[in-house]
Design an enzyme around this catalytic site. Structure first.
Site, PDB file in Angstrom:
ATOM      1  N   GLU A   1       0.312  -1.329  -0.167  1.00 56.96           N
ATOM      2  CA  GLU A   1       0.276  -0.146   0.006  1.00 56.96           C
ATOM      3  C   GLU A   1       1.245   1.482  -0.328  1.00 56.96           C
ATOM      4  OE1 GLU A   1      -3.127  -0.104   2.832  1.00 56.96           O
ATOM      5  OE2 GLU A   1      -4.324  -1.388   1.453  1.00 56.96           O
TER       6      GLU A   1
ATOM      7  N   GLU B   1      -6.106  -8.384   1.110  1.00 59.58           N
ATOM      8  CA  GLU B   1      -6.664  -8.044   1.948  1.00 59.58           C
ATOM      9  C   GLU B   1      -8.031  -7.507   1.650  1.00 59.58           C
ATOM     10  OE1 GLU B   1      -4.201  -4.784   3.889  1.00 59.58           O
ATOM     11  OE2 GLU B   1      -2.705  -5.146   3.914  1.00 59.58           O
TER      12      GLU B   1
END
Ligand SMILES: *[C@@H]1O[C@H](CO)[C@@H](O)[C@H](O)[C@H]1NC(C)=O
Ligand SMILES: *[C@@H]1O[C@H](CO)[C@@H](O)[C@H](O)[C@H]1NC(C)=O
Ligand SMILES: *[C@@H]1O[C@H](CO)[C@@H](O)[C@H](O)[C@H]1NC(C)=O
Ligand SMILES: *[C@@H]1O[C@H](CO)[C@@H](O)[C@H](O)[C@H]1NC(C)=O
Length: 411
Positions: free
Chosen positions: A224, A327
């Site tokens: 991320e 995720e």
């Protein structure tokens, strides 16, 4: 059937493309293992070992408090407050107790085959500057966890989740929160790229030379990063290609056979996932490249706030090929999560369908890895796989998503 030359060459190409079930099964006795492998399964079904090596207060509340970190929201600030020696001692106890052999055993028993292990660059202690605050001594605990993965036959992805300088503002998961507007993330410099590259090289070496790491098959170069602007572009141009090259160069130096090379994972290019641009743009090749989609329906503001809308969207999701959904969770929009319709207490049946709909969709790609395995100090199981299994929301066999999924009734 008559195959034209073109069709035949396409078949050959398909046969060579990596699929999960093309990986070889580990021999019973673990001997003569030459390939990074997955058990003979067609889909990744896994959990993140969140808060093991980078603790996030919001789902490890009791542990964090017991460590003396109450009031802090990242490892950096608690290490600084406790002092290095004391911090090393309390972290050691955490590493020793958060994920145990019993966890890996249970993960295997409930039908999961994969773990994603988020780690910080500070595990390679020689890369940490004297004016930085990170706990020391984590590495033996990673060695031990992957050793258990090997013992129980669990595939592992090691993920550089906390990068030097922090890759994202105001995020506990980086290990060091920089508040946006005051102190932007400092990862996007050549010096910090270089530290991350050294970390990846070192980890590649460890995976290939330490016998405990034989089921580690994928290395994720960065979790991320920032989503847009000059730094995302700079990172795609000046970090991603080097990460790819340096991992493969480290493997070449060790004479790693082609079949034993690691998959190199980047955040997914486009569509309903991470917005840092297309990671392939500057890569020298995409061979062995894999992509990580993070799909939290709770953060998708296009979903109308009804149960039906959540299920419909979950059923529609298609994250593409060469992708694991690394995720996701059972969360819903924070303005809805405690309403009578969505509150977790009493809505177990619906959440079971919500789990199955998402997992089924993600299995249209290469599979899924839930965020996260376990929580403490939190009753709400929507982010905690183990607790959701205990609550009867997630089934005791992770392979049953398609059978339980309500999608055929919705689409
Ligand atoms: C490998 O993992 C096992 C746990 O399965 C652990 O007991 C052992 O210490 C580890 N070995 C090394 C060299 O770290
Ligand atoms: C880009 O990254 C550098 C170093 O990480 C940081 O100092 C700078 O403020 C960032 N620029 C923007 C526009 O976010
Ligand atoms: C998926 O990966 C394989 C093997 O690297 C490659 O041949 C194929 O083109 C990839 N597919 C896509 C859509 O990227
Ligand atoms: C959550 O729901 C509220 C109210 O419906 C909406 O205004 C907001 O955009 C939603 N947020 C997200 C992240 O979906």
């Amino acid at each position: 059937m008559i195959l034209t030359k073109v069709a035949l060459s396409m078949l050959v190409a398909m046969a060579q493309a990596w699929t999960l079930d093309s990986r070889e099964l580990i021999p019973e006795d673990g001997s003569s293992l030459t390939k990074r492998w997955l058990p003979k399964v067609s889909k990744v079904r896994g959990v993140n070992l969140g808060s093991q090596f980078i603790i996030e207060e919001w789902f490890a509340k009791d542990s964090w408090k017991n460590m003396g970190c109450y009031g802090w929201y990242d490892e950096w600030n608690c290490v600084k407050a406790l002092g290095q020696a004391k911090a090393d001692e309390v972290w050691k106890n955490h590493w020793n107790t958060w994920i145990t052999e019993a966890d890996i055993k249970q993960i295997k028993e409930i039908g999961l085959n994969t773990v994603r292990i988020p780690v910080g660059f500070w595990m390679r202690e020689s890369l940490v500057y004297a004016n930085e605050y990170y706990p020391r001594g984590g590495l033996p605990y990673l060695d031990r966890i992957v050793g258990w993965c090997k013992k129980y036959g669990v595939y592992a992805i090691i993920d550089l989740h906390g990068a030097p300088g922090s890759q994202s503002p105001n995020e506990e998961f980086t290990g060091h929160i920089y508040y946006q507007g005051v102190n932007p993330p400092q990862f996007y410099t050549s010096a910090n790229y270089e530290r991350a590259l050294k970390f990846l090289e070192w980890m590649t070496n460890r995976i290939h030379t330490n016998g405990n790491y034989t089921t580690v098959g994928m290395l994720q170069v960065l979790n991320e990063p920032v989503r847009g602007g000059v730094n995302a572009t700079d990172m795609r141009k000046n970090f991603y290609p080097k990460a790819y090259e340096r991992i493969q160069a480290a493997e070449a130096k060790l004479n790693i056979a082609k079949a034993d090379r690691l998959h190199i994972q980047f955040m997914k290019p486009q569509g309903t996932s991470w917005g840092s641009g297309d990671p392939r743009e500057f890569l020298p090749s995409t061979e062995m490249a894999f992509f990580d989609a993070h799909r939290y329906l709770s953060f998708d503001n296009r979903i109308e706030g009804t149960k039906k809308a959540y299920i419909t969207q979950a059923c529609k999701d298609n994250m593409g090929t060469n992708v694991t959904v690394g995720e996701w969770s059972l969360s819903v929009n924070s303005t809805l999560k405690n309403t009578p319709e969505f509150k977790y207490q009493g809505q177990e049946t619906w959440y079971r369908a919500y789990w199955a709909a998402q997992a089924e969709s993600f299995e249209r790609s290469n599979g899924w890895i839930f965020w996260t395995w376990k929580c403490d100090g939190v009753e709400d199981w929507r982010w905690c796989y183990k607790q959701a299994v205990e609550a009867g929301v997630i089934p005791k066999d992770a392979g049953t998503a398609a059978a339980l999924s309500p999608c055929s009734r919705y689409t």
